[in-house]
Design an enzyme around this catalytic site. Sequence first.
Site, PDB file in Angstrom:
ATOM      1  N   ARG A 123     -40.177 -10.623   9.360  1.00  0.00           N
ATOM      2  CA  ARG A 123     -41.061 -10.541   9.410  1.00  0.00           C
ATOM      3  C   ARG A 123     -41.908  -9.407   9.170  1.00  0.00           C
ATOM      4  O   ARG A 123     -43.044  -8.887  10.143  1.00  0.00           O
ATOM      5  CB  ARG A 123     -41.949 -11.071  10.593  1.00  0.00           C
ATOM      6  N   ASP A 154     -41.548 -18.124  11.476  1.00  0.00           N
ATOM      7  CA  ASP A 154     -42.930 -18.320  11.042  1.00  0.00           C
ATOM      8  C   ASP A 154     -43.234 -16.967  10.449  1.00  0.00           C
ATOM      9  O   ASP A 154     -43.719 -16.400   9.465  1.00  0.00           O
ATOM     10  CB  ASP A 154     -43.686 -18.471  12.222  1.00  0.00           C
ATOM     11  N   ASP A 289     -29.160  -3.812  14.387  1.00  0.00           N
ATOM     12  CA  ASP A 289     -29.827  -4.228  13.950  1.00  0.00           C
ATOM     13  C   ASP A 289     -31.637  -3.632  13.948  1.00  0.00           C
ATOM     14  O   ASP A 289     -31.976  -2.807  13.373  1.00  0.00           O
ATOM     15  CB  ASP A 289     -30.357  -5.605  13.259  1.00  0.00           C
ATOM     16  N   ASP A 299     -38.204  -0.594  16.647  1.00  0.00           N
ATOM     17  CA  ASP A 299     -37.919  -2.150  17.450  1.00  0.00           C
ATOM     18  C   ASP A 299     -38.579  -2.079  18.773  1.00  0.00           C
ATOM     19  O   ASP A 299     -37.557  -2.278  19.604  1.00  0.00           O
ATOM     20  CB  ASP A 299     -37.005  -3.209  16.701  1.00  0.00           C
TER      21      ASP A 299
HETATM   22  P1  AMP Z   1     -35.546  -8.852  17.175  1.00  0.00           P
HETATM   23  O1  AMP Z   1     -34.941  -9.010  18.456  1.00  0.00           O
HETATM   24  O2  AMP Z   1     -36.958  -8.633  17.105  1.00  0.00           O
HETATM   25  O3  AMP Z   1     -35.163  -7.171  16.397  1.00  0.00           O
HETATM   26  O4  AMP Z   1     -35.518  -9.888  15.691  1.00  0.00           O
HETATM   27  C1  AMP Z   1     -34.287 -10.426  15.387  1.00  0.00           C
HETATM   28  C2  AMP Z   1     -34.271 -10.614  14.552  1.00  0.00           C
HETATM   29  O5  AMP Z   1     -34.933 -12.321  14.380  1.00  0.00           O
HETATM   30  C3  AMP Z   1     -34.900  -9.746  13.050  1.00  0.00           C
HETATM   31  O6  AMP Z   1     -33.736 -10.286  12.025  1.00  0.00           O
HETATM   32  C4  AMP Z   1     -36.420 -10.241  12.932  1.00  0.00           C
HETATM   33  O7  AMP Z   1     -37.190  -9.696  11.809  1.00  0.00           O
HETATM   34  C5  AMP Z   1     -36.325 -11.420  13.038  1.00  0.00           C
HETATM   35  N1  AMP Z   1     -37.463 -12.363  13.590  1.00  0.00           N
HETATM   36  C6  AMP Z   1     -37.785 -12.311  15.473  1.00  0.00           C
HETATM   37  N2  AMP Z   1     -38.757 -12.626  15.632  1.00  0.00           N
HETATM   38  C7  AMP Z   1     -39.726 -13.240  14.079  1.00  0.00           C
HETATM   39  C8  AMP Z   1     -40.322 -13.884  13.949  1.00  0.00           C
HETATM   40  N3  AMP Z   1     -41.449 -14.703  14.121  1.00  0.00           N
HETATM   41  N4  AMP Z   1     -40.085 -14.288  12.404  1.00  0.00           N
HETATM   42  C9  AMP Z   1     -39.398 -14.560  11.201  1.00  0.00           C
HETATM   43  N5  AMP Z   1     -38.142 -13.333  12.250  1.00  0.00           N
HETATM   44  C10 AMP Z   1     -38.039 -13.083  13.227  1.00  0.00           C
HETATM   45 MG    MG Z   2     -35.237  -6.257  14.878  1.00  0.00          MG
END
Ligand code: AMP
Ligand code: MG
Length: 539
Positions: A123, A154, A289, A299
Amino acid sequence: MLVLAISIDYKNLNKEIKMIGLLDIKNEAHFSKELASDPITAIYPREVTQACFSFSQTKKPANPELVHLSEQFLAELGVAADNKNELVGVLSGAETFHDFKPYAMCYGGHQFGNWAGQLGDGRALNIAELPINGKNWKLQLKGAGPTPYSRGADGFAVLRSSIREYLCSEAMHNLGIPTTRALSLVKTGDLVSRDILYSGHPKDEQGAIVCRAAESFIRFGSFEIFSARGDKYSLKKLVDYTIKHHFTELGKPNKETYLHFFQTVVSKTLEMIIHWQRVGFVHGVMNTDNMSILGLTIDYGPYGWLEDFDPEWTPNTTDSGHRRYRFGNQHSVALWNLTQLANALYSLVEEVEPLQEILNRYTSDYHVLYHKMMASKIGIFTASNASPELISELKSLLSKSEIDMTIFYREFSKEIKDFDAFWKVIILASYQNKEALENGINAWQDWFEDFYAVLKKEAIESEERIKAMRAINPKYVLRNYMAQLAIDDAEKNDYGLLDELYRVLKKPYDEQPEMEKWFAKRPDWAKEKVGCSMLSCSS
Ligand code: AMP
Ligand code: MG
């Protein structure tokens, strides 16, 4: 339209010169020009191989509204905000930044200790690569719609998590901590469904987009994905690119350079962790990541600030079982993550020992730097004067007496001549009642005597010492309940508090007497409230 890449020293700009507008800057793509792209341009979830990114598109928002703009960041860039109507078009994804083709980056990652395979920008979309003052700034919209990396999700983001990211990135920068920056916060006018407690009761929330900025959004996981797939060619391309643009001083890529590169990433990561421990920041999701190759805090999800000095505390509800990302474990997790990066780089170095040596040095360096930082927080600037026991006993007492970290260190950054004065600080900063607190008074008295004996050895003048302490012990941090209050108002279209917090956190080391109300312990109501004590990853 100005077509030259700008290299203006904004501090020396005289008022007659009109500052260049953000939208007047011409893109100078590096990442998306020099690295391999996904040949497919349609937007649907898929595995993307042998490519660092996929071109994608922002979703047109229903009714974009500019909620806040980081004027400080713009001023630091030496860039004017242009016409706000034009700006909101670009910062909401309604318009492209000139003819720049937005793209989502491909990366993998270890999540909670397990290899999760391909993740990528699900996203986030890079919408510009701008040359400003000798740097190439990548602008990225978070929450502007699905990408090939969205998997089942989404691609959007809600207002509450966007406010938290927006305020905290700028606050961290002003605390002197390496971080991605936030340029703007926009409401999209779209509704986004989220199940905040993962209880099977999703609710519609207001959609929002943060425009964040960094010289690079490359993560440890950007390298891991190629290594996991045995794609040495793409791995080498990305490492060489990273060195060429972001570690230029290391010179031409070869085995030795790769080791220097790794060493530099280790040092930058370590520096970031020491800063987090200094101010009581708990990231909450230190997956690989979410680890920037530049050592930036990146993040902002379920992060938090240590309040009652519990090193076991994690703000992330998903992590409440194992507490992998607890405050006191952040340095170990960083090492674990660096070890994953070493594994990923191994195929270019082809020797374990030099990589292992660098990792071993992390541990010894950490102890030295951590001790130095902790000693300086109590005004002992000749670190060798403070014994490790003095520091560990302090931590143990802070924890036992449930002392608010920010208030304690800041109130301690004063002329404290005797135990009575010191005890007043403890009473002020503790979350315990008087009776419980007094059980620990003798231990505190012993500690204070030991401390005072050490302090006498310091050669530094008291006034100078206090000034130096105040420069590292912040008065204002973004406690979760503060962010939550700003969120509650913003959800009702009142952005006053958001702006007030943005302003107070601009100068976290200054007294700002008119902002004293934010120099207070977490109120009781916030102890168990969702968004204030623990947070889920739902965002
Ligand atoms: P995060 O825990 O926020 O670092 O996210 C982990 C992974 O999930 C990353 O690849 C983000 O891009 C993906 N991600 C988190 N929230 C969403 C969302 N609402 N839509 C699409 N991808 C998401
Ligand atoms: Mg992330």
